[in-house]
Design a protein around this motif. Structure first.
Motif, PDB file in Angstrom:
ATOM      1  N   ARG A   7       0.849  -1.192   0.000  1.00 51.15           N
ATOM      2  CA  ARG A   7       0.000   0.000   0.000  1.00 51.15           C
ATOM      3  C   ARG A   7       0.887   1.245   0.000  1.00 51.15           C
ATOM      4  NH1 ARG A   7      -4.636  -2.444   0.524  1.00 51.15           N
ATOM      5  NH2 ARG A   7      -4.953  -4.139   2.007  1.00 51.15           N
ATOM      6  N   ASP A   9       0.875   5.606  -0.409  1.00 49.87           N
ATOM      7  CA  ASP A   9       0.027   6.788  -0.453  1.00 49.87           C
ATOM      8  C   ASP A   9       0.114   7.392  -1.853  1.00 49.87           C
ATOM      9  OD1 ASP A   9       2.362   8.385  -0.598  1.00 49.87           O
ATOM     10  OD2 ASP A   9       2.334   8.803   1.550  1.00 49.87           O
ATOM     11  N   ARG A  13       2.939   6.667  -4.809  1.00 50.45           N
ATOM     12  CA  ARG A  13       2.469   6.010  -6.035  1.00 50.45           C
ATOM     13  C   ARG A  13       2.771   6.872  -7.254  1.00 50.45           C
ATOM     14  NH1 ARG A  13       1.696   1.542  -8.924  1.00 50.45           N
ATOM     15  NH2 ARG A  13       0.027   1.831 -10.389  1.00 50.45           N
TER      16      ARG A  13
END
Length: 66
Positions: A7, A9, A13
């Protein structure tokens, strides 16, 4: 091949996508290469530390091995 979800943020990304675009790759490939580079670096660091410890304590290791 196993799959892993990382994952990120939005800022990370976007930075990953920009880097991938700049090097003509995909974000997934850039991330995989980064993971592999980190694993190689850590393997080398730990191996060097183990070598130093083995050298420093070689007499003790020889006695324990006998």
């Amino acid at each position: 091949m196993d799959e892993m979800i990382i994952r990120l943020d939005a800022a990370d990304r976007a930075e990953l996508a920009d880097l991938a675009d700049a090097v003509g790759s995909t974000p997934e490939t850039v991330a995989l290469e980064a993971v592999r580079a980190r694993l190689r670096a850590e393997r080398a660091r730990v191996g060097a530390a183990a070598g130093r410890l083995a050298e420093r304590h070689s007499a003790l290791l020889k006695r324990l091995g006998s």
